[in-house]
Design a protein around this motif. Structure first.
Motif, PDB file in Angstrom:
ATOM      1  N   HIS A 320     -40.390  -3.810 -13.969  1.00 54.62           N
ATOM      2  CA  HIS A 320     -41.273  -4.349 -12.941  1.00 54.62           C
ATOM      3  C   HIS A 320     -41.524  -3.395 -12.034  1.00 54.62           C
ATOM      4  CE1 HIS A 320     -43.136  -6.984  -9.945  1.00 54.62           C
ATOM      5  NE2 HIS A 320     -42.222  -6.895  -9.267  1.00 54.62           N
ATOM      6  N   LEU A 324     -45.305  -1.863 -10.933  1.00 55.57           N
ATOM      7  CA  LEU A 324     -45.680  -1.699  -9.437  1.00 55.57           C
ATOM      8  C   LEU A 324     -46.382  -0.498  -9.105  1.00 55.57           C
ATOM      9  CD1 LEU A 324     -43.067  -3.535  -7.441  1.00 55.57           C
ATOM     10  CD2 LEU A 324     -45.383  -4.446  -8.286  1.00 55.57           C
ATOM     11  N   GLU A 327     -49.661   0.195 -10.666  1.00 54.49           N
ATOM     12  CA  GLU A 327     -50.533  -0.398 -10.143  1.00 54.49           C
ATOM     13  C   GLU A 327     -51.082   0.148  -8.570  1.00 54.49           C
ATOM     14  OE1 GLU A 327     -51.601  -4.916  -8.007  1.00 54.49           O
ATOM     15  OE2 GLU A 327     -49.662  -4.664  -9.411  1.00 54.49           O
ATOM     16  N   SER A 389     -43.291  -7.721  -4.880  1.00 61.19           N
ATOM     17  CA  SER A 389     -44.333  -8.391  -5.695  1.00 61.19           C
ATOM     18  C   SER A 389     -45.636  -7.650  -5.892  1.00 61.19           C
ATOM     19  CB  SER A 389     -44.740  -9.770  -5.400  1.00 61.19           C
ATOM     20  OG  SER A 389     -45.326  -9.559  -4.137  1.00 61.19           O
ATOM     21  N   HIS A 390     -46.594  -8.066  -6.927  1.00 61.19           N
ATOM     22  CA  HIS A 390     -47.864  -7.482  -7.216  1.00 61.19           C
ATOM     23  C   HIS A 390     -48.485  -7.699  -5.980  1.00 61.19           C
ATOM     24  CE1 HIS A 390     -47.377  -5.866 -11.151  1.00 61.19           C
ATOM     25  NE2 HIS A 390     -46.632  -6.933 -11.545  1.00 61.19           N
ATOM     26  N   ALA A 394     -50.651  -4.911  -3.648  1.00 63.20           N
ATOM     27  CA  ALA A 394     -51.918  -5.077  -3.446  1.00 63.20           C
ATOM     28  C   ALA A 394     -52.548  -5.138  -1.834  1.00 63.20           C
ATOM     29  CB  ALA A 394     -52.493  -6.544  -4.096  1.00 63.20           C
TER      30      ALA A 394
END
Length: 432
Positions: A320, A324, A327, A389-390, A394
């Motif tokens: 995870h 991240l 991303e 978290s994503h 973001a």
């Protein structure tokens, strides 16, 4: 600041304290520990080194609380006198297993582990140290301590903002960052019969790039030196089993001294050296930070042991945090090589302004300035965690993009991104 009881990357501040922090003023005395989270402003922390989010994991908390209720803080003495217990031994064995070494020795901190190991192994007049110019301060200070009785000399031809090359004489040589041709040049110039120790971070804490460990292993085969690698930021983060960058790159068996910390991905406190039985025995008797420091408190040791077990059972945490990383790299179009991501702005003023803007929005992303980093490369240091978290990533990316800030690409990060070294670490942690 009030910490979340369940999420290590979540905190809460009184609105007045947050406003004062954003404005650069001293926080007013309005905040009290009795304040309830509903009356406070939430703050998402992109500033921690708790890469796997284990600091508040139920198993880690339970292990620490059970031990403290049974034994308190444990025997308060140095390990050699009366402070060593079965809990310490169990953790050492677990860490040796993680690193694939014969033995392990616990230290009070990762800083002490580097300081004490270098001073012990390279304190003799016939040992020279070769250190990467961007190594951590604990390596710099340990190398200076080990070579303190020799005249000053500078081996690096590039300016190092870290101060790594300011002392040590002909026993301390600083090679340009990840420049193994320069390192080999220095090794070839060594006097006959001089013993040599090469030391490097595996994952560099300000740029987030990796040492060329396969290249160092090949160099070691040609020049026969002792290889010491500080895996503070890579342990539990890189490698199929979390053994670090050396495991991920397939060269762990070439490393003679693995240094690590329990204060980052382990979510606890302390340092360790995983190595051979012979080197451990030497350090146990000659490393002053170990000999003359009180042993780690039992609750901390139990927490670290529990974190090690959780990291093996919940390998999704590694996957995870790397997802991240991918991303944020894609959203901001920066060469992010690890969960340590520098958003290089350049000037101090612009960097501080962006950090304050993010803080006002409820995101803590610290501004890093000289002398920690070279002038003109001031940055926001993003430290990702599997507790994020994503959506958190973001939000960070959107706010940075909305600020209009121009992010610089450090050339050596771009080069390493193209080389695929970081992908090696990423691939091993992405297996199902």
């Amino acid at each position: 600041m009030l910490l979340s009881q369940t999420c290590p990357t979540q905190a809460f501040l009184h609105p007045d304290d947050l406003a004062a922090w954003v404005a650069g003023r001293e926080a007013p005395a309005s905040y009290h520990q009795t304040s309830t989270p509903t009356a406070l402003s939430p703050l998402k922390l992109f500033s921690l080194n708790d890469y796997l989010g284990l600091a508040s994991h139920p198993d880690v908390c339970s292990a620490a609380s059970q031990v403290v209720l049974q034994y308190g803080m444990g025997p308060r003495s140095s390990a050699l006198v009366g402070g060593y217990t079965s809990y310490h031994r169990e953790l050492e064995q677990g860490l040796a297993g993680l690193k694939g070494t014969e033995e392990c020795l616990l230290f009070p901190t990762g800083f002490a582990a580097n300081m004490g190991t270098l001073a012990a192994l390279a304190g003799s007049e016939d040992v020279a140290i070769y250190s990467d110019e961007l190594n951590h301060a604990s390596i710099i200070d340990g190398a200076r301590l080990a070579t303190r009785n020799t005249p000053p000399s500078v081996s690096s031809s590039s300016g190092s903002s870290s101060g790594n090359s300011s002392s040590g004489g002909n026993r301390l040589h600083i090679y340009r960052h990840n420049d193994l041709a320069h390192l080999e040049q220095l090794l070839r110039a060594a006097p006959p019969r001089q013993r040599r120790l090469v030391v490097t971070d595996s994952l560099f804490s300000m740029d987030g790039d990796f040492a060329d460990l396969p290249g160092l292993a090949a160099l070691k085969a040609r020049h026969d030196f002792l290889l010491m690698v500080d895996e503070a930021h890579a342990t539990l983060v890189c490698g199929e089993h979390g053994g670090g960058a050396a495991e991920a790159m397939g060269v762990a068996h070439h490393v003679d001294v693995h240094v690590g910390t329990l204060s980052k991905a382990f979510g606890a406190l302390g340092g360790f050296v995983a190595t051979s039985r012979a080197i451990k025995a030497y350090l146990l008797n000659r490393s002053r930070p170990f000999v003359y420091s009180t042993s780690l408190p039992l609750p901390v040791v139990a927490a670290a042991s529990a974190a090690l077990h959780v990291s093996q059972r919940e390998s999704w945490r590694r996957r995870h945090v790397w997802a991240l990383t991918t991303e944020l790299s894609a959203r901001l179009r920066v060469p992010a090589l690890s969960p340590v991501i520098p958003l290089v702005i350049g000037s101090e003023e612009a960097t501080l302004q962006l950090s304050s803007r993010l803080l006002a929005a409820g995101l803590h992303v610290p501004a890093i300035r000289p002398p920690t980093v070279p002038a003109g490369t001031c940055r926001l240091r993003v430290s990702l965690s599997s507790a994020l978290s994503h959506g958190d990533v973001a939000q960070l990316a959107d706010l940075v993009l909305a600020s209009g800030a121009t992010l610089q690409h450090l050339p050596h990060l771009v080069a390493q991104k193209r080389s695929g070294v970081a992908e090696c670490c990423r691939a091993d942690t992405s297996r199902p």
